[in-house]
Write an enzyme that holds these catalytic residues in place. Structure first.
Site, PDB file in Angstrom:
ATOM      1  N   LYS A 141       1.533   4.147  -3.040  1.00 46.06           N
ATOM      2  CA  LYS A 141       1.414   5.592  -2.799  1.00 46.06           C
ATOM      3  C   LYS A 141       2.687   6.307  -3.258  1.00 46.06           C
ATOM      4  CE  LYS A 141      -1.977   4.948   0.866  1.00 46.06           C
ATOM      5  NZ  LYS A 141      -2.186   4.526   2.247  1.00 46.06           N
ATOM      6  N   ASP A 166       0.823  -1.215   0.000  1.00 47.07           N
ATOM      7  CA  ASP A 166       0.000   0.000   0.000  1.00 47.07           C
ATOM      8  C   ASP A 166       0.864   1.275   0.000  1.00 47.07           C
ATOM      9  OD1 ASP A 166      -2.760   1.413   0.673  1.00 47.07           O
ATOM     10  OD2 ASP A 166      -1.327   2.074   2.188  1.00 47.07           O
TER      11      ASP A 166
HETATM   12  N1  HSE Z   1      -5.139   0.666   4.268  1.00 47.29           N
HETATM   13  C1  HSE Z   1      -4.730   2.013   4.099  1.00 47.29           C
HETATM   14  C2  HSE Z   1      -3.979   2.458   5.341  1.00 47.29           C
HETATM   15  C3  HSE Z   1      -5.942   2.856   3.868  1.00 47.29           C
HETATM   16  O1  HSE Z   1      -4.030   1.745   6.353  1.00 47.29           O
HETATM   17  O2  HSE Z   1      -3.325   3.484   5.318  1.00 47.29           O
HETATM   18  C4  HSE Z   1      -5.642   4.239   3.383  1.00 47.29           C
HETATM   19  O3  HSE Z   1      -4.985   4.245   2.162  1.00 47.29           O
END
Ligand code: HSE
Length: 339
Positions: free
Chosen positions: A224, A220
């Protein structure tokens, strides 16, 4: 002009958007001249409803809160494309779960919207990570807008800050905590909770991805960072090219050892351009001293420090995940698109 909103994905974030819209209808009209109707809501589990004249948000929310379903309303049959056009939507809010491999179903939904001149905003990272160039071109071709404030740091306005507040600045480096779930887990582990319990809590609170592997293995924040590479430097980085390490191997002992050394372990995501113009992108658990500016950023909170030529260090700290916090990102994009 009445802005007609279609919502795809009515989970935590989609429902929060509907709640904010309902609660703030008058403020949005009086303060921002944002007049709207929600004309379509579709969710793979909860059902699909549409009315080009506007759905009753109060009743929808009642059904969602009481039954977590829209199946009591007359269902609109047809493909997504057909129903979107039937709904006369002028803007799409896309909040289906992130799939980093295919971007679906969000990617197809956004393509459909843009091809029909319907502006789109998303909190789903899949489509933007996989097809940002294609979607930007599609938006341009069809005189529509494409926004994605919520894909990094939820409603904390990082993308707006970079694209408008810091216009003209050359950002050399970005370094921060860009995943709420892992920061929450590391914080809870330092308070004595075990990894599994902390992850389960983050899931229950709606912070983690539908598949939490994306969080704990660092995919994740890597996505980003890849999105930031495009925003900051205009370059395409595949998520696999981001040097990546998650937190699954971090033990209570490692956290205690860091504590004893007056340090903390944080999952740091960074991207920078070196003096040869080469871009380096990385996500890794990093031991930082307690006096480091990111050391006090705990729990679900995210933070990023941007180093630029004209401003030096600019740090933004705020929510990184959460239903209302991410719903806010969609709201801010919808209002910007209406303007
Ligand atoms: N799963 C992501 C986090 C959600 O925990 O930051 C937000 O992008």
């Amino acid at each position: 002009m009445i802005n007609k909103i279609a919502l795809a994905g009515c989970g935590n974030v989609g429902t929060a958007l509907l709640e904010i819209l309902h609660e703030k209808r008058n403020i949005l009209k009086n303060k921002y001249n944002f007049v709207f109707e929600v004309t379509m809501v579709t969710d793979i589990i909860k059902g699909t409803i549409a009315d080009p004249n506007g759905l009753d948000l109060g009743k929808i929310l009642e059904a969602l809160h009481e039954k977590n379903s829209l199946k009591n309303f007359k269902q609109k049959e047809g493909t997504f494309d057909e129903i979107l056009l039937y709904s006369n939507a002028t803007m799409l809010a896309e909040a289906t779960p992130t799939n980093l491999k295919t971007g679906e179903p969000g990617l197809s939904f956004i393509r459909t919207a843009l091809k029909n001149g319907i502006s789109a905003t998303m909190t789903n990272k899949g489509p933007i990570a996989i097809a940002m160039n294609e979607l930007m071109a599609l938006a341009k071709e069809n005189d529509a807008q494409l926004k994605y404030e919520g894909v990094i740091m939820s409603g904390t306005p990082l993308i707006n800050m970079i694209s408008s507040g810091m216009t003209g600045c050359d950002i050399i480096k970005a370094e921060g905590i860009l995943n709420g779930t892992t920061n929450f887990i590391l914080t809870e582990m330092s308070e004595g909770m075990n990894f599994d319990e902390a992850l389960a809590t983050a899931q229950a609170l709606g912070y983690a991805e539908t598949d939490p592997t994306g969080d704990i293995e660092g995919w994740d924040p890597a996505v980003k960072i890849a999105i930031l590479a495009k925003i900051l430097y205009g370059i395409d980085i595949n998520v696999n090219d981001v040097e990546r390490e998650g937190i699954t191997h971090i033990t209570a002992e490692m956290i205690d050892k860091a504590k004893a050394e007056k340090s903390k372990i944080k999952l740091i995501a960074s991207i920078h351009r070196d003096c040869n113009g080469e871009i380096h992108a990385k996500v890794a658990p990093t031991k930082i001293s307690r006096s480091h500016p990111l050391a006090s950023v705990d729990g679900i909170t995210n933070a990023i420090t941007l180093t630029s030529d004209n401003l030096g260090e600019t740090t933004l700290i705020g929510a990184g995940a959460g239903r209302k916090e991410t719903g806010q990102a969609l709201l801010t994009d919808l209002i910007a698109m209406a303007k």
